[in-house]
Design a protein around this motif. Structure first.
Motif, mmCIF file in Angstrom:
data_model
loop_
_atom_site.group_PDB
_atom_site.id
_atom_site.type_symbol
_atom_site.label_atom_id
_atom_site.label_comp_id
_atom_site.label_asym_id
_atom_site.label_seq_id
_atom_site.Cartn_x
_atom_site.Cartn_y
_atom_site.Cartn_z
ATOM 1 N N GLY A 31 -3.715 -26.516 -14.303
ATOM 2 C CA GLY A 31 -2.910 -25.850 -13.294
ATOM 3 C C GLY A 31 -1.430 -25.730 -13.591
ATOM 4 O O GLY A 31 -0.654 -25.405 -12.698
ATOM 5 N N LEU A 32 -1.001 -25.966 -14.819
ATOM 6 C CA LEU A 32 0.412 -25.815 -15.178
ATOM 7 C C LEU A 32 0.720 -24.357 -15.473
ATOM 8 O O LEU A 32 0.022 -23.705 -16.250
ATOM 9 N N LEU A 33 1.780 -23.839 -14.826
ATOM 10 C CA LEU A 33 2.297 -22.498 -15.106
ATOM 11 C C LEU A 33 3.705 -22.626 -15.660
ATOM 12 O O LEU A 33 4.506 -23.423 -15.161
ATOM 13 N N VAL A 34 4.023 -21.827 -16.668
ATOM 14 C CA VAL A 34 5.362 -21.795 -17.253
ATOM 15 C C VAL A 34 5.850 -20.355 -17.205
ATOM 16 O O VAL A 34 5.146 -19.430 -17.617
ATOM 17 N N TRP A 35 7.087 -20.177 -16.704
ATOM 18 C CA TRP A 35 7.718 -18.865 -16.539
ATOM 19 C C TRP A 35 8.990 -18.882 -17.365
ATOM 20 O O TRP A 35 9.872 -19.725 -17.158
ATOM 21 N N GLU A 36 9.102 -17.986 -18.346
ATOM 22 C CA GLU A 36 10.271 -18.000 -19.222
ATOM 23 C C GLU A 36 10.554 -16.627 -19.801
ATOM 24 O O GLU A 36 9.701 -15.750 -19.803
ATOM 25 N N ASN A 37 11.783 -16.489 -20.275
ATOM 26 C CA ASN A 37 12.193 -15.268 -20.960
ATOM 27 C C ASN A 37 12.918 -15.683 -22.227
ATOM 28 O O ASN A 37 14.092 -16.073 -22.183
ATOM 29 N N ALA A 38 12.241 -15.607 -23.345
ATOM 30 C CA ALA A 38 12.808 -16.025 -24.622
ATOM 31 C C ALA A 38 13.945 -15.116 -25.076
ATOM 32 O O ALA A 38 14.769 -15.514 -25.892
ATOM 33 N N ASP A 39 14.020 -13.901 -24.517
ATOM 34 C CA ASP A 39 15.061 -12.948 -24.903
ATOM 35 C C ASP A 39 16.357 -13.143 -24.135
ATOM 36 O O ASP A 39 17.365 -12.526 -24.456
ATOM 37 N N GLU A 40 16.339 -13.982 -23.109
ATOM 38 C CA GLU A 40 17.495 -14.131 -22.223
ATOM 39 C C GLU A 40 17.924 -15.597 -22.180
ATOM 40 O O GLU A 40 17.307 -16.420 -21.511
ATOM 41 N N ASP A 41 18.990 -15.934 -22.901
ATOM 42 C CA ASP A 41 19.447 -17.316 -23.001
ATOM 43 C C ASP A 41 19.875 -17.909 -21.660
ATOM 44 O O ASP A 41 19.773 -19.110 -21.450
ATOM 45 N N SER A 42 20.364 -17.083 -20.745
ATOM 46 C CA SER A 42 20.870 -17.592 -19.474
ATOM 47 C C SER A 42 19.753 -17.902 -18.472
ATOM 48 O O SER A 42 20.003 -18.497 -17.429
ATOM 49 N N ALA A 43 18.523 -17.524 -18.784
ATOM 50 C CA ALA A 43 17.394 -17.743 -17.867
ATOM 51 C C ALA A 43 16.648 -19.012 -18.271
ATOM 52 O O ALA A 43 15.960 -19.037 -19.286
ATOM 53 N N ALA A 44 16.823 -20.064 -17.484
ATOM 54 C CA ALA A 44 16.147 -21.329 -17.774
ATOM 55 C C ALA A 44 14.659 -21.198 -17.471
ATOM 56 O O ALA A 44 14.284 -20.628 -16.454
ATOM 57 N N PRO A 45 13.810 -21.731 -18.348
ATOM 58 C CA PRO A 45 12.375 -21.696 -18.070
ATOM 59 C C PRO A 45 12.053 -22.511 -16.818
ATOM 60 O O PRO A 45 12.775 -23.445 -16.479
ATOM 61 N N GLY A 46 10.985 -22.139 -16.159
ATOM 62 C CA GLY A 46 10.550 -22.884 -14.985
ATOM 63 C C GLY A 46 9.081 -23.215 -15.102
ATOM 64 O O GLY A 46 8.347 -22.612 -15.883
ATOM 65 N N GLU A 47 8.667 -24.201 -14.331
ATOM 66 C CA GLU A 47 7.253 -24.551 -14.330
ATOM 67 C C GLU A 47 6.803 -24.938 -12.931
ATOM 68 O O GLU A 47 7.613 -25.310 -12.076
ATOM 69 N N MET A 48 5.520 -24.806 -12.714
ATOM 70 C CA MET A 48 4.868 -25.238 -11.487
ATOM 71 C C MET A 48 3.580 -25.930 -11.893
ATOM 72 O O MET A 48 2.925 -25.516 -12.850
ATOM 73 N N ARG A 49 3.236 -26.964 -11.162
ATOM 74 C CA ARG A 49 2.034 -27.733 -11.482
ATOM 75 C C ARG A 49 1.004 -27.622 -10.369
ATOM 76 O O ARG A 49 1.343 -27.310 -9.232
ATOM 77 N N GLU A 50 -0.235 -27.889 -10.733
ATOM 78 C CA GLU A 50 -1.351 -27.933 -9.802
ATOM 79 C C GLU A 50 -1.578 -26.610 -9.074
ATOM 80 O O GLU A 50 -1.809 -26.577 -7.873
ATOM 81 N N PHE A 51 -1.478 -25.520 -9.813
ATOM 82 C CA PHE A 51 -1.761 -24.204 -9.260
ATOM 83 C C PHE A 51 -3.242 -23.911 -9.427
ATOM 84 O O PHE A 51 -3.823 -24.171 -10.472
ATOM 85 N N GLY A 52 -3.841 -23.350 -8.407
ATOM 86 C CA GLY A 52 -5.252 -22.992 -8.445
ATOM 87 C C GLY A 52 -5.486 -21.670 -9.153
ATOM 88 O O GLY A 52 -4.556 -20.902 -9.410
ATOM 89 N N ARG A 53 -6.725 -21.402 -9.440
ATOM 90 C CA ARG A 53 -7.115 -20.195 -10.164
ATOM 91 C C ARG A 53 -6.697 -18.920 -9.427
ATOM 92 O O ARG A 53 -6.128 -18.019 -10.021
ATOM 93 N N GLU A 54 -6.989 -18.834 -8.127
ATOM 94 C CA GLU A 54 -6.658 -17.623 -7.368
ATOM 95 C C GLU A 54 -5.153 -17.397 -7.294
ATOM 96 O O GLU A 54 -4.679 -16.266 -7.442
ATOM 97 N N GLU A 55 -4.394 -18.462 -7.074
ATOM 98 C CA GLU A 55 -2.927 -18.334 -7.025
ATOM 99 C C GLU A 55 -2.391 -17.871 -8.374
ATOM 100 O O GLU A 55 -1.498 -17.033 -8.452
ATOM 101 N N THR A 56 -2.943 -18.431 -9.430
ATOM 102 C CA THR A 56 -2.517 -18.055 -10.785
ATOM 103 C C THR A 56 -2.815 -16.592 -11.056
ATOM 104 O O THR A 56 -1.960 -15.860 -11.578
ATOM 105 N N LEU A 57 -3.998 -16.144 -10.673
ATOM 106 C CA LEU A 57 -4.351 -14.733 -10.872
ATOM 107 C C LEU A 57 -3.437 -13.810 -10.068
ATOM 108 O O LEU A 57 -3.076 -12.725 -10.538
ATOM 109 N N GLN A 58 -3.035 -14.230 -8.878
ATOM 110 C CA GLN A 58 -2.114 -13.418 -8.070
ATOM 111 C C GLN A 58 -0.765 -13.270 -8.772
ATOM 112 O O GLN A 58 -0.188 -12.174 -8.791
ATOM 113 N N ILE A 59 -0.276 -14.347 -9.355
ATOM 114 C CA ILE A 59 1.014 -14.270 -10.053
ATOM 115 C C ILE A 59 0.898 -13.407 -11.307
ATOM 116 O O ILE A 59 1.781 -12.609 -11.608
ATOM 117 N N PHE A 60 -0.203 -13.541 -12.033
ATOM 118 C CA PHE A 60 -0.426 -12.654 -13.182
ATOM 119 C C PHE A 60 -0.477 -11.198 -12.721
ATOM 120 O O PHE A 60 0.025 -10.306 -13.408
#
Length: 78
Positions: A31-60
């Motif tokens: 359930g770990l999700l990681v959100w990042e932009n490798a092209d943008e130095d000013s954007a810090a990566p973020g993460e969320m834990r314990e995400f379910g399958r349906e929630e993950t599919l909605q974000i995708f």
């Protein structure tokens, strides 16, 4: 898409999707999700834990639709 996590190994531990803007969402087993932009130095990566399958599919789905603002507004831990 998330079915690939069932075959996850050390070399391929996640499934990910990258938008043309450079934003990338990665989902890992457990359930770990990681959100990042490798092209943008000013954007810090973020993460969320314990995400379910349906929630993950909605974000995708949001990323597929190009709704970067809605994903960025989620409660990412930085």
């Amino acid at each position: 898409m998330l079915d690939g996590l069932a075959q996850a190994d050390d070399e391929h531990p996640d499934v990910s999707l990258t938008h043309e803007s450079g934003w990338c969402l990665s989902a890992f087993g457990g359930g770990l999700l990681v959100w990042e932009n490798a092209d943008e130095d000013s954007a810090a990566p973020g993460e969320m834990r314990e995400f379910g399958r349906e929630e993950t599919l909605q974000i995708f789905g949001l990323l597929t639709a190009g709704d970067i603002a809605s994903i960025y507004a989620l409660s990412w831990q930085r």
